[in-house]
Design an enzyme around this catalytic site. Structure first.
Site, PDB file in Angstrom:
ATOM      1  N   ASP A 158      54.411  59.673  60.508  1.00  0.00           N
ATOM      2  CA  ASP A 158      55.671  59.591  59.763  1.00  0.00           C
ATOM      3  C   ASP A 158      56.323  60.973  59.753  1.00  0.00           C
ATOM      4  O   ASP A 158      55.744  61.960  60.224  1.00  0.00           O
ATOM      5  CB  ASP A 158      55.450  59.085  58.327  1.00  0.00           C
ATOM      6  CG  ASP A 158      54.358  59.873  57.611  1.00  0.00           C
ATOM      7  OD1 ASP A 158      54.165  61.066  57.935  1.00  0.00           O
ATOM      8  OD2 ASP A 158      53.684  59.307  56.732  1.00  0.00           O
ATOM      9  N   ASP A 160      58.743  63.770  57.307  1.00  0.00           N
ATOM     10  CA  ASP A 160      59.240  64.160  55.992  1.00  0.00           C
ATOM     11  C   ASP A 160      60.411  65.110  56.170  1.00  0.00           C
ATOM     12  O   ASP A 160      60.445  65.914  57.110  1.00  0.00           O
ATOM     13  CB  ASP A 160      58.142  64.854  55.182  1.00  0.00           C
ATOM     14  CG  ASP A 160      56.964  63.929  54.905  1.00  0.00           C
ATOM     15  OD1 ASP A 160      57.187  62.706  54.833  1.00  0.00           O
ATOM     16  OD2 ASP A 160      55.833  64.430  54.771  1.00  0.00           O
ATOM     17  N   ASP A 179      51.011  74.481  51.003  1.00  0.00           N
ATOM     18  CA  ASP A 179      49.588  74.790  50.991  1.00  0.00           C
ATOM     19  C   ASP A 179      49.096  75.461  52.270  1.00  0.00           C
ATOM     20  O   ASP A 179      48.641  76.596  52.270  1.00  0.00           O
ATOM     21  CB  ASP A 179      48.778  73.526  50.683  1.00  0.00           C
ATOM     22  CG  ASP A 179      49.195  72.336  51.530  1.00  0.00           C
ATOM     23  OD1 ASP A 179      49.982  72.516  52.485  1.00  0.00           O
ATOM     24  OD2 ASP A 179      48.748  71.214  51.239  1.00  0.00           O
TER      25      ASP A 179
END
Length: 482
Positions: free
Chosen positions: A52, A54, A128
């Protein structure tokens, strides 16, 4: 920060689906900045097919809602996001994050609220791993790299941005993500992460919601590299934080199920993540069944109660949704039905909604060396490939073998048991309530009554004096009447 040409990173708009381009173009047309970020950019650079995409923008969730209208839905409390639908595709759109003005954290340091909007530079510092901090603008054909992330991708190194200890305290789920990325991408973990990644540190996962841990466990099961990540869960001490009653060992059954799951994903087949939970919890389920059977509980009730106990105990770590719990219990129950099916129910059982999952489970047990399956996994495997006539012959042969096994078991019954039955039978022969004995008894009674009534009739009885009248068949009309 360095601005790189997309072509230098191996990126082009031809690789992107229309859905993500639609979202980027709509936000740009409305006057906002918009980039593709995260795993989609990373996977494209590695030559993989992203699952997918983002997007990230300087528009707030309410402004994103204004751009896309009914196609947009705002979700999340701790981390507010916008879900935008483009055709059948779902694109997750986040707003640039800034460091919180007033830290809202738990006692262990986990961030509880993170809805402070900022700039792209501030957003980068909140991410992160470095490999997830590449910002790709497809229409401008540029990639923004704030931390030499391109080098980490090329050297296949997993590195945390900032102090690893602080980043794990902010969100302990990053420990699971580190192992998942390492197993999936075959990246080496930065030594600075390994220094603080101890079993004691994994206790931070107890502060994470069991619902969120379940979602993360599903990502582990469905990433296509489950077999590689399982030993890592044990080595880094995370196994105990995810699974309540499961011993930290990879049994032949678990190993074969993990390999089978990865193979199905690689060839494009669908999987049910709850299936692997059924595999993991199988041994605790059997142990709990034995506990109730030793107490004298009926087998069916013992299985039902054991299933409830095991799943309730697992809910203290990961809360399995109700529909998934039902699936797991039905797979376990199918094992008993597939091992000893009634001949007249075999065909109906093969059309059961849970037959395929139950059969796969049984066959995996058999191939893993479970002798309690009595080779029924292979029997069902062959049965599905037979023609109608072959199935009838197979059922007949199975029925004869089943009767033979029962007779053999009756003959091998201990002599003391037979003597006790002969001396003091539980049901007297005259009190037998079987269908055949009742039918014979009823027939015998009716016969005696008829004989008794006939013997009471003498030659003067009116029924014996009645004369038969011979009818003229020429006057009888055969066929339907008007």
């Amino acid at each position: 920060m360095q601005t790189l040409r997309a072509s230098k990173c191996g990126l082009s708009t031809a690789q992107l689906p229309a859905s993500i381009l639609d979202v980027i173009d709509a936000l740009t047309k409305a006057g906002y900045e918009a980039y593709i970020v995260g795993g989609g950019v990373r996977d494209l650079m590695l030559g993989l097919n992203p699952k997918d995409y983002d997007a990230v923008t300087n528009a707030t969730p309410s402004q994103i809602k204004e751009v896309f209208g009914r196609r947009c839905r705002i979700i999340g409390r701790r981390f507010e996001l916008a879900h935008v639908y483009s055709g059948r595709e779902l694109i997750e759109v986040a707003t640039f994050r800034a460091p919180p003005k007033k830290a809202v954290t738990s006692a262990a340091g986990m961030i509880l609220r993170d809805n402070n909007w900022g700039s792209i530079e501030q957003d980068f510092s909140r991410r992160d791993f470095s490999i997830n901090a590449l910002y790709y603008q497809p229409r401008k054909a540029i990639v923004l790299d704030f931390c030499n992330a391109v080098e980490d991708v090329q050297s296949r190194t997993l590195r945390l941005l900032g102090d690893p200890q602080l980043r794990f305290e902010e969100d302990p789920v990053r420990m699971l993500r580190a192992l998942r990325f390492s197993a999936k991408l075959k990246f080496s973990i930065d030594p600075k992460i390994l220094e603080i990644f101890t079993p004691e540190r994994t206790q931070l996962l107890r502060d994470v919601s069991p619902h969120r841990l379940y979602d993360e466990s599903q990502k582990l099961f469905t990433m296509g590299h489950l077999y590689q990540v399982l030993p890592m869960l044990i080595d880094f001490g995370i196994w105990h934080q995810l699974f309540a009653e499961i011993r930290p060992e990879i049994t032949p059954f678990i190993e074969r199920a993990a390999k089978n799951t990865d193979q199905r994903i690689q060839i494009g087949k669908t999987i049910n993540p709850a299936f692997f939970y059924a595999v993991l919890l199988w041994k605790p389920f059997l142990e709990r069944c034995d506990f109730y059977l030793k107490k004298g509980v009926v087998a069916a009730e013992a299985r039902a109660q054991a299933g409830l106990d095991v799943l309730k105990r697992q809910a203290t770590r990961t809360v399995i949704p109700r529909f998934a719990e039902t699936f797991i219990r039905e797979v376990w129950e199918m094992q008993t039905r597939l091992l000893n099916p009634k001949p007249q129910q075999i065909e109906a059982l093969s059309n059961h909604a849970r037959f395929r999952a139950g059969f796969d489970f049984l066959l995996l047990r058999e191939k893993a060396g479970d002798n309690t399956t009595q080779s029924m996994g292979s029997w069902w495997d062959a049965y599905q490939l037979m023609s109608t006539d072959e199935k009838e012959r197979a059922i007949g042969q199975y029925n004869r073998q089943r009767a033979k096994t029962r007779r053999k078991a009756a003959q091998e019954e201990p002599a003391e048991t037979k003597i006790s039955v002969d001396i003091e039978p539980l049901v007297q022969e005259s009190e037998s309530r079987s269908r055949r004995s009742r039918k014979a008894k009823t027939t015998e009674t009716a016969s005696r009554a008829a004989t008794h009534n006939t013997s009471e009739l003498n030659h003067d009885h009116p029924i014996l004096k009645r004369k038969r009248v011979k009818r003229d068949l020429n006057q009888v009309v055969f066929g339907p009447t008007q």
